[in-house]
Scaffold this active site. Structure first.
Site, PDB file in Angstrom:
ATOM      1  N   GLU A 215       0.715  -1.335   0.131  1.00 21.46           N
ATOM      2  CA  GLU A 215       0.168  -0.049   0.166  1.00 21.46           C
ATOM      3  C   GLU A 215       0.700   1.091   0.025  1.00 21.46           C
ATOM      4  O   GLU A 215       0.345   2.340   0.224  1.00 21.46           O
ATOM      5  CB  GLU A 215      -0.917  -0.174   1.314  1.00 21.46           C
ATOM      6  CG  GLU A 215      -1.860  -1.230   1.136  1.00 21.46           C
ATOM      7  CD  GLU A 215      -3.084  -1.283   1.953  1.00 21.46           C
ATOM      8  OE1 GLU A 215      -2.929  -0.300   3.229  1.00 21.46           O
ATOM      9  OE2 GLU A 215      -3.746  -2.061   2.093  1.00 21.46           O
TER      10      GLU A 215
ATOM     11  N   LYS B 104     -15.518  -1.374   1.669  1.00 16.59           N
ATOM     12  CA  LYS B 104     -14.887  -1.910   0.641  1.00 16.59           C
ATOM     13  C   LYS B 104     -15.939  -2.382  -0.450  1.00 16.59           C
ATOM     14  O   LYS B 104     -16.467  -3.526   0.008  1.00 16.59           O
ATOM     15  CB  LYS B 104     -13.713  -2.965   1.035  1.00 16.59           C
ATOM     16  CG  LYS B 104     -12.606  -2.374   1.952  1.00 16.59           C
ATOM     17  CD  LYS B 104     -11.775  -3.638   2.306  1.00 16.59           C
ATOM     18  CE  LYS B 104     -10.604  -2.950   3.232  1.00 16.59           C
ATOM     19  NZ  LYS B 104      -9.924  -4.084   3.637  1.00 16.59           N
TER      20      LYS B 104
END
EC number: 4.2.1.11
Length: 434
Positions: A205, A343
């Site tokens: 990330e 999400k």
């Protein structure tokens, strides 16, 4: 003219070099939308099914050709002829076509790719930005970013159990300035790591993954970086963790086993000891948000954690809620957590995603729109965050184009909104006692 005439999927690669889906939707007018699907590394056991081929001779079994075929041969036939503006009807049609509770037949990745592409095609047909199409005239809130600048757990090879160490620039006056705060802290952190002889390679990330001596070493180093960049911890910038506790929870022994990531000699904590440890960190450092502090099935632990810390810290359910209104409703009823991570690929359609955000807000829970560790250049979540006035977004560190794509889209949106744009910073944590 707004009728869907063609739907086409292809296999592309995500930020980890693994296959994922890209879907295109076309209308009679020539309007066009494209959606790309992310993928997680640490996944909740109750998430919607991400359909993979399982053919070990191709992409190590991670191919998505089955999902691609499901779009091109099954879903396309079912939704061609629909008005592209009828998002709910199209999403419901795909859910019914799948017919399983977890989208295991067609694949949540197949369904989500179509859902995103439909929304983008509708926005293109109406000649308005995606956030305006999804959110309407009251769209105005730019999200406070949770910037994951240290990666641990399943997102890196660093010997730290917690998966993410985040900074939140709540004291900035605008999103543009918040992004600057984060970038400057990121670069200050890199200098500190280099000065200590620590690695500055980045994880999935975009955060660094150095070999710290432990959790507190990581926190202290981040605090030093905040100050080195000229900001005040606990005023300009707060801290957050994604513990991803399910990744090191031992179901048989019912303990949080830090040795899984931190090696021999690391702590092994009971549920009560895990709560004590998190409270100790909160009392010592300017922490404003903790994600998945308890295992996804440790409901008693979640309730106890919320009772202990829920008034002063945002307690976010990711694996715990998996963007699912059934689990969220139970959490609300039982007083577990006070926030949900959103999400899109955990649930599989934009319609269900928006329902989860709405339910959270109505209950006084916050909603944090989030990326996945396996991302693409698709920036839809930036538009979703603004469209829903969610107030918070989690989309990685200040490196890797798959993360920066979302930040840059938010900069564009802030520019387009002009004087209407609001960056609420600390006010985004509306359910905490300041």
């Amino acid at each position: 003219m707004s009728i869907i005439t063609d739907v086409y999927a292809r296999e592309v690669l995500d930020s980890r070099g693994n296959p994922t889906l890209e879907v295109e939707v076309y209308t009679e007018s020539g309007a066009f939308g494209r959606g790309m699907v992310p993928s997680g590394a640490s996944t909740g056991e109750h998430e919607a099914v991400e359909l993979r081929d399982g053919d070990k001779s191709r992409y190590g079994g991670l191919g998505t050709q089955k999902a691609v075929d499901n779009v091109n041969n099954i879903i396309a036939e079912a939704i061609i002829g629909y008005d592209v503006r009828d998002q709910q009807a199209i999403d419901r049609a795909m859910i019914a076509l799948d017919g399983t509770p977890n989208k295991g037949k067609l694949g949540a990745n197949a369904i989500l790719g179509v859902s995103i592409a439909v929304a983008r095609a509708a926005a293109d047909y109406l000649e308005i930005p995606l956030y305006s199409y999804l959110g309407g005239f009251n769209t105005k809130v730019l999200p406070t970013p949770m910037m994951n600048i240290i990666n641990g757990g399943s997102h890196s090879d660093a010997p730290i159990a917690f998966q993410e160490f985040m900074i939140l620039p709540v004291g900035a006056p605008t999103f543009k300035e918040a992004l600057r705060y984060g970038a400057e802290i990121f670069h200050a952190l890199k200098k500190i790591l280099k000065s200590r002889g620590l690695e500055t390679a980045v994880g999935d990330e975009g955060g660094f993954a150095p070999r710290f001596e432990g959790t507190e070493d990581g926190v202290e180093t981040i605090l030093a970086a905040i100050e080195a960049a000229g900001y005040v911890p606990g005023k300009d910038v707060f801290l957050g963790f994604d513990c991803a506790s399910s990744e090191f929870y031992d179901k048989e022994r019912k303990v949080y086993d830090y040795t899984k990531f931190e090696g021999e000699g690391a702590a092994v904590r009971t549920s009560a000891e895990q709560i004590d440890y998190l409270e100790e960190l909160v009392n010592k450092y300017p922490i404003i948000t903790i994600e998945d502090g308890m295992d996804e099935n440790d409901w008693d632990g979640w309730k106890a954690l919320t009772e202990r810390l829920g008034k002063k810290v945002q307690l976010v359910g990711d694996d715990f809620f998996v963007t699912n209104t059934d689990y969220l409703a139970r959490g609300i009823q039982e007083g577990a957590a006070n926030s949900i991570l959103i999400k899109v690929n955990q649930i599989g359609t934009l319609t269900e995603t928006f329902e989860a955000i709405e339910m959270a807000k109505e209950a006084g829970y916050t909603a944090v729109v989030s990326h996945r560790s396996g991302e693409t250049e698709d920036s839809t979540i930036a538009d979703i965050a603004v469209a829903t006035n969610a107030g918070q977004i989690k989309t990685g560190s200040l490196s890797r184009t798959d993360r920066i794509a979302k930040y840059n889209q938010l900069l564009r949106i802030e520019d387009q909104l002009g004087e209407v744009a609001e960056y609420r910073g600390l006010k985004s944590f509306y359910n905490l006692k300041k």
